[in-house]
Design an enzyme around this catalytic site. Structure first.
Site, PDB file in Angstrom:
ATOM      1  N   VAL A 153       0.843  -1.202   0.000  1.00  0.00           N
ATOM      2  CA  VAL A 153       0.000   0.000   0.000  1.00  0.00           C
ATOM      3  C   VAL A 153       0.877   1.251   0.000  1.00  0.00           C
ATOM      4  O   VAL A 153       0.579   2.237  -0.684  1.00  0.00           O
ATOM      5  CB  VAL A 153      -0.962   0.000   1.206  1.00  0.00           C
ATOM      6  CG1 VAL A 153      -1.802   1.267   1.213  1.00  0.00           C
ATOM      7  CG2 VAL A 153      -1.864  -1.226   1.153  1.00  0.00           C
ATOM      8  N   TYR A 154       1.979   1.210   0.746  1.00  0.00           N
ATOM      9  CA  TYR A 154       2.930   2.321   0.737  1.00  0.00           C
ATOM     10  C   TYR A 154       3.462   2.519  -0.681  1.00  0.00           C
ATOM     11  O   TYR A 154       3.517   3.651  -1.177  1.00  0.00           O
ATOM     12  CB  TYR A 154       4.079   2.026   1.697  1.00  0.00           C
ATOM     13  CG  TYR A 154       5.148   3.096   1.728  1.00  0.00           C
ATOM     14  CD1 TYR A 154       4.971   4.266   2.461  1.00  0.00           C
ATOM     15  CD2 TYR A 154       6.345   2.934   1.029  1.00  0.00           C
ATOM     16  CE1 TYR A 154       5.947   5.247   2.495  1.00  0.00           C
ATOM     17  CE2 TYR A 154       7.329   3.904   1.063  1.00  0.00           C
ATOM     18  CZ  TYR A 154       7.128   5.062   1.792  1.00  0.00           C
ATOM     19  OH  TYR A 154       8.106   6.030   1.812  1.00  0.00           O
TER      20      TYR A 154
END
Length: 266
Positions: A153-154
């Protein structure tokens, strides 16, 4: 924009890490500093520490909250005036496999890392356009160029920043506006945010990173990647078979295992 003296510089996440260091550097160059951070105590500490370096203003802002961003931007304009240079630096990371993420992990990461830079820029860009002068620096990550386990997600949030940031640069060029845009894609930085990361590639020194970013703004650089080898990521992905790229980056360089012992900032 080669001179920071007399300019108003707003830095998000400016009360710690490279945000704080960049704040010190712009003050030393004669700029007026505006700090946005979610940590009120840290803001006060930095303001006291920087009190003799120049004008420093601090605002407690949750950049993941669009209404708070909008209201805080209006207050800054009323209290101080037009922001000449915006450094979108605030960010968070969740070090888990994707299926272990909660809904809040996903939405908070995207809100802070991806949506906030766009929403904040939207508040200050019109003034830059009106005066035909300004600068926007967006701190992305090398994770926005290369996939990596336990930071999906980062990585997604930083891929988004890179795409938007460079599109914005091209728009300013197309509109013939004197507004520079720099996109920064550093490797892991030793600020505490990535505590526990193990890497054969040296973790970056925060002071050196901050200095390079400020120099990049002064020199109107389009992309700033650290270390230099990050520049070859896209090229390598384009010419190498995926299996070979994965083998080299994952097995030889060990990049895909760097997050195995991640703990993050306490």
């Amino acid at each position: 924009m080669s001179v920071l003296k007399g300019k108003r510089v707003l830095i998000t996440g400016g009360a710690s890490g490279i945000g704080k260091i960049m704040g010190r550097l712009v003050l030393e160059r004669g700029a007026e500093l505006i700090i946005w951070d979610i940590n009120t105590i840290k803001i006060e500490e930095v303001q006291n520490e920087f009190s003799e370096l120049g004008k420093t203003h601090g605002y407690t802002v949750d950049v993941s909250n669009p209404e708070q961003v909008k209201n805080s931007a209006a207050i800054v304009k009323s209290d101080i005036g037009i922001v000449d240079i915006l450094i979108n630096n605030a960010g968070i990371v969740v070090g888990k496999y994707f299926h272990e993420h909660s809904l809040q992990d996903i939405t908070k990461t995207m809100d802070i890392n991806s949506n906030a830079p766009m929403i904040i820029t939207q508040q200050f860009l019109p003034d830059m356009l009106n005066q035909n002068s300004g600068y926007i620096c967006n701190i992305a990550s090398s994770a926005g160029l290369i996939s990596n386990p336990k930071m999906s997600v980062y990585a997604a949030s930083k891929w988004a920043v890179i795409g938007w940031s460079d599109s914005l640069r091209l728009e300013m060029k197309q509109l013939k506006k004197n507004i520079g845009v720099t996109t920064v894609t550093p490797y892991y930085i030793n600020t505490g945010m990535f505590d526990g990361v193990k890497s054969i590639i040296p973790i970056l020194n925060p002071e050196k990173v901050a200095k390079k970013i400020i120099r990049a703004i002064e020199r109107n650089r389009i992309f700033l990647s650290m270390p230099w080898s990050v520049h070859f990521v896209r090229f390598s992905q384009g010419i190498l078979p995926i299996w070979f790229f994965d083998w080299f980056v994952g097995r030889v360089m060990g990049i895909y295992k760097t997050m195995e012992h991640f703990t993050g900032r306490k």
